[in-house]
Motif scaffolding. Structure first.
Motif, PDB file in Angstrom:
ATOM      1  N   THR A  64       1.036  -1.284  -0.161  1.00  0.00           N
ATOM      2  CA  THR A  64      -0.016   0.175  -0.056  1.00  0.00           C
ATOM      3  C   THR A  64       0.990   1.278   0.179  1.00  0.00           C
ATOM      4  N   GLU A  65       0.502   2.406   0.144  1.00  0.00           N
ATOM      5  CA  GLU A  65       0.964   3.526   0.336  1.00  0.00           C
ATOM      6  C   GLU A  65       1.969   3.808   1.562  1.00  0.00           C
ATOM      7  N   GLN A  66       1.731   2.752   2.351  1.00  0.00           N
ATOM      8  CA  GLN A  66       2.638   2.861   3.581  1.00  0.00           C
ATOM      9  C   GLN A  66       4.156   1.834   3.402  1.00  0.00           C
ATOM     10  N   VAL A  67       4.586   2.279   2.472  1.00  0.00           N
ATOM     11  CA  VAL A  67       5.794   1.644   1.891  1.00  0.00           C
ATOM     12  C   VAL A  67       6.894   1.597   3.130  1.00  0.00           C
ATOM     13  N   GLY A  68       7.313   2.615   3.827  1.00  0.00           N
ATOM     14  CA  GLY A  68       8.110   2.540   4.770  1.00  0.00           C
ATOM     15  C   GLY A  68       7.760   1.599   5.943  1.00  0.00           C
ATOM     16  N   LEU A  69       6.374   1.575   6.177  1.00  0.00           N
ATOM     17  CA  LEU A  69       6.104   0.908   7.405  1.00  0.00           C
ATOM     18  C   LEU A  69       6.279  -0.688   7.164  1.00  0.00           C
ATOM     19  N   ALA A  70       5.663  -1.147   5.745  1.00  0.00           N
ATOM     20  CA  ALA A  70       5.787  -2.407   5.342  1.00  0.00           C
ATOM     21  C   ALA A  70       7.212  -2.996   5.374  1.00  0.00           C
ATOM     22  N   LYS A  71       8.088  -2.067   4.918  1.00  0.00           N
ATOM     23  CA  LYS A  71       9.423  -2.574   4.660  1.00  0.00           C
ATOM     24  C   LYS A  71      10.146  -2.871   6.062  1.00  0.00           C
ATOM     25  N   ASP A  72       9.852  -1.793   7.198  1.00  0.00           N
ATOM     26  CA  ASP A  72      10.329  -2.124   8.513  1.00  0.00           C
ATOM     27  C   ASP A  72       9.781  -3.679   8.934  1.00  0.00           C
ATOM     28  N   PHE A  73       8.305  -4.004   8.681  1.00  0.00           N
ATOM     29  CA  PHE A  73       7.847  -5.065   8.862  1.00  0.00           C
ATOM     30  C   PHE A  73       8.742  -6.284   8.235  1.00  0.00           C
ATOM     31  N   ILE A  74       8.820  -6.232   6.812  1.00  0.00           N
ATOM     32  CA  ILE A  74       9.626  -7.351   6.332  1.00  0.00           C
ATOM     33  C   ILE A  74      11.165  -7.437   6.746  1.00  0.00           C
ATOM     34  N   LYS A  75      11.749  -6.213   7.226  1.00  0.00           N
ATOM     35  CA  LYS A  75      12.840  -6.282   7.709  1.00  0.00           C
ATOM     36  C   LYS A  75      12.872  -7.354   8.899  1.00  0.00           C
ATOM     37  N   ALA A  76      11.921  -6.799   9.715  1.00  0.00           N
ATOM     38  CA  ALA A  76      12.066  -7.696  11.124  1.00  0.00           C
ATOM     39  C   ALA A  76      11.848  -9.089  11.035  1.00  0.00           C
ATOM     40  N   SER A 119      14.268   6.184  -3.528  1.00  0.00           N
ATOM     41  CA  SER A 119      13.201   7.146  -3.668  1.00  0.00           C
ATOM     42  C   SER A 119      12.369   7.190  -2.253  1.00  0.00           C
ATOM     43  N   ASP A 120      11.296   8.096  -2.176  1.00  0.00           N
ATOM     44  CA  ASP A 120      10.540   7.801  -1.194  1.00  0.00           C
ATOM     45  C   ASP A 120       9.555   6.746  -1.329  1.00  0.00           C
ATOM     46  N   GLU A 121       9.496   6.059  -2.497  1.00  0.00           N
ATOM     47  CA  GLU A 121       8.640   5.172  -2.646  1.00  0.00           C
ATOM     48  C   GLU A 121       9.263   3.584  -2.944  1.00  0.00           C
ATOM     49  N   ILE A 122      10.529   3.643  -3.077  1.00  0.00           N
ATOM     50  CA  ILE A 122      11.458   2.458  -3.463  1.00  0.00           C
ATOM     51  C   ILE A 122      12.394   2.138  -2.476  1.00  0.00           C
ATOM     52  N   PHE A 123      12.205   1.166  -1.715  1.00  0.00           N
ATOM     53  CA  PHE A 123      13.355   0.589  -0.937  1.00  0.00           C
ATOM     54  C   PHE A 123      14.014  -0.671  -1.397  1.00  0.00           C
ATOM     55  N   LEU A 124      15.272  -1.005  -0.992  1.00  0.00           N
ATOM     56  CA  LEU A 124      15.993  -2.203  -1.094  1.00  0.00           C
ATOM     57  C   LEU A 124      16.276  -2.997   0.068  1.00  0.00           C
ATOM     58  N   LEU A 125      16.089  -4.224   0.206  1.00  0.00           N
ATOM     59  CA  LEU A 125      16.790  -4.978   1.393  1.00  0.00           C
ATOM     60  C   LEU A 125      17.679  -6.231   0.708  1.00  0.00           C
ATOM     61  N   ILE A 126      18.608  -6.287   1.095  1.00  0.00           N
ATOM     62  CA  ILE A 126      19.624  -7.300   0.695  1.00  0.00           C
ATOM     63  C   ILE A 126      19.953  -8.169   2.171  1.00  0.00           C
ATOM     64  N   PRO A 127      19.254  -9.109   2.484  1.00  0.00           N
ATOM     65  CA  PRO A 127      19.613  -9.926   3.533  1.00  0.00           C
ATOM     66  C   PRO A 127      20.727 -11.081   3.351  1.00  0.00           C
ATOM     67  N   PHE A 128      21.533 -11.273   4.232  1.00  0.00           N
ATOM     68  CA  PHE A 128      22.416 -12.472   4.172  1.00  0.00           C
ATOM     69  C   PHE A 128      22.372 -13.523   5.295  1.00  0.00           C
ATOM     70  N   PHE A 129      22.166 -14.873   4.902  1.00  0.00           N
ATOM     71  CA  PHE A 129      22.040 -15.931   5.844  1.00  0.00           C
ATOM     72  C   PHE A 129      23.400 -16.616   6.172  1.00  0.00           C
ATOM     73  N   GLU A 130      23.434 -17.386   7.328  1.00  0.00           N
ATOM     74  CA  GLU A 130      24.562 -17.958   7.686  1.00  0.00           C
ATOM     75  C   GLU A 130      24.941 -19.228   6.795  1.00  0.00           C
ATOM     76  N   ASN A 131      24.153 -19.561   6.154  1.00  0.00           N
ATOM     77  CA  ASN A 131      24.519 -20.617   4.790  1.00  0.00           C
ATOM     78  C   ASN A 131      24.856 -20.017   3.611  1.00  0.00           C
ATOM     79  N   GLY A 132      25.247 -18.746   3.451  1.00  0.00           N
ATOM     80  CA  GLY A 132      25.546 -17.965   2.539  1.00  0.00           C
ATOM     81  C   GLY A 132      24.593 -17.646   1.435  1.00  0.00           C
ATOM     82  N   SER A 192       5.265   0.679  -3.783  1.00  0.00           N
ATOM     83  CA  SER A 192       4.071   0.607  -3.689  1.00  0.00           C
ATOM     84  C   SER A 192       3.390   0.273  -5.047  1.00  0.00           C
ATOM     85  N   THR A 193       2.216  -0.327  -4.989  1.00  0.00           N
ATOM     86  CA  THR A 193       1.527  -0.983  -6.227  1.00  0.00           C
ATOM     87  C   THR A 193       1.671  -0.213  -7.597  1.00  0.00           C
TER      88      THR A 193
END
Length: 255
Positions: A51-63, A79-92, A101-102
């Motif tokens: 939804t328009e609550q991109v930042g809030l959704a991003k924080d929940f996804i990160k958690a 931008s204010d509408e586009i975030f990127l998350l790059i997680p890394f896990f122990e197995n590589g 937002s949609t």
């Protein structure tokens, strides 16, 4: 290194967790994973519509990613509408998750697959974007004169060689290779967007390009390498009528 089954388990788990977030409207898988992954080293690429609550959704996804065991998460913001998350896990395992937002969904590659759509709006938006993408004469071609770009950077290389600034000259040499690769990828009608499988290009082209890497760093070696890659660029660009090749443009590079 993770196994094929481990990667699939992570994929199913992350989709399950993310679609449970209220502000998430859809999840699109991107890249080689949509057709079975390139190999055991392939990561998981997702585009997450919210939804328009991109930042809030991003924080929940990160958690959720942290709860799944990500030991490090690189966070970016385009931008204010586009975030990127790059997680890394122990197995590589690495994931790349763009969160937007949609209405800001886009298609830059034919390799995408809708895996979750809460209300149907994500599918219609992606179909619309894909149709617009396919209508382009050449979806991957930036609207610039590639021969001019090549000649201009060749000029920069030659100037820096004469200045004795060989590190900068080597950087320009790499730009010349990138431009040559761009032409060859398009000639072979491969997916330019985030293309990495250079080893799959025509053998003769790969051999000639590899020959443009100098074994020593010096004025003569760099000039010879520039000559080699320039001859390859010319022969490659002239094979495709979509490029406005003009030999006169190379006068720009004459020093």
């Amino acid at each position: 290194m993770y196994t094929k089954n481990e990667r699939e388990n992570y994929f199913q788990n992350v989709v399950s967790k993310i679609k449970g977030i209220q502000d998430v409207e859809g999840i699109i898988q991107l890249g080689s994973g949509t057709i079975g992954y390139s190999d055991r080293y392939s990561d998981i690429d997702l585009m997450i519509a919210t939804t328009e609550q991109v930042g809030l959704a991003k924080d929940f996804i990160k958690a959720e990613l942290q709860r799944m065991g990500a030991f490090y998460i690189k966070e970016g913001k385009f931008s204010d509408e586009i975030f990127l998350l790059i997680p890394f896990f122990e197995n590589g395992l690495e994931m790349n998750l763009s969160v937007l937002s949609t209405p800001h969904l886009n298609v830059k590659s034919p390799l995408w697959k809708l895996v979750f759509d809460r209300n149907g709006g994500v599918q219609s938006k992606m179909i619309e974007e894909n149709e617009n993408f396919l209508k382009q004469d050449q979806p991957y071609m930036n609207k610039f004169n590639i021969t001019f770009e090549y000649a201009y950077h060749l000029r920069k290389l030659r100037i820096e060689v004469r200045r004795g600034n060989l590190i900068y000259a080597m950087k320009m040499l790499e730009v010349l290779r990138e431009l040559t690769l761009t032409v060859q990828i398009l000639n072979e009608q491969k997916k330019l967007h985030q293309f990495k499988a250079y080893h799959t290009l025509e053998n003769d082209f790969v051999t000639q390009l590899m020959g443009s890497y100098p074994t020593l760093v010096g004025t003569t070696a760099i000039e010879q390498a520039a000559y080699t890659v320039t001859e390859l660029f010319k022969s490659t660009v002239m094979k495709n009528a979509m490029f406005d090749y003009d030999e006169q443009l190379f006068k720009i590079s004459e020093i």
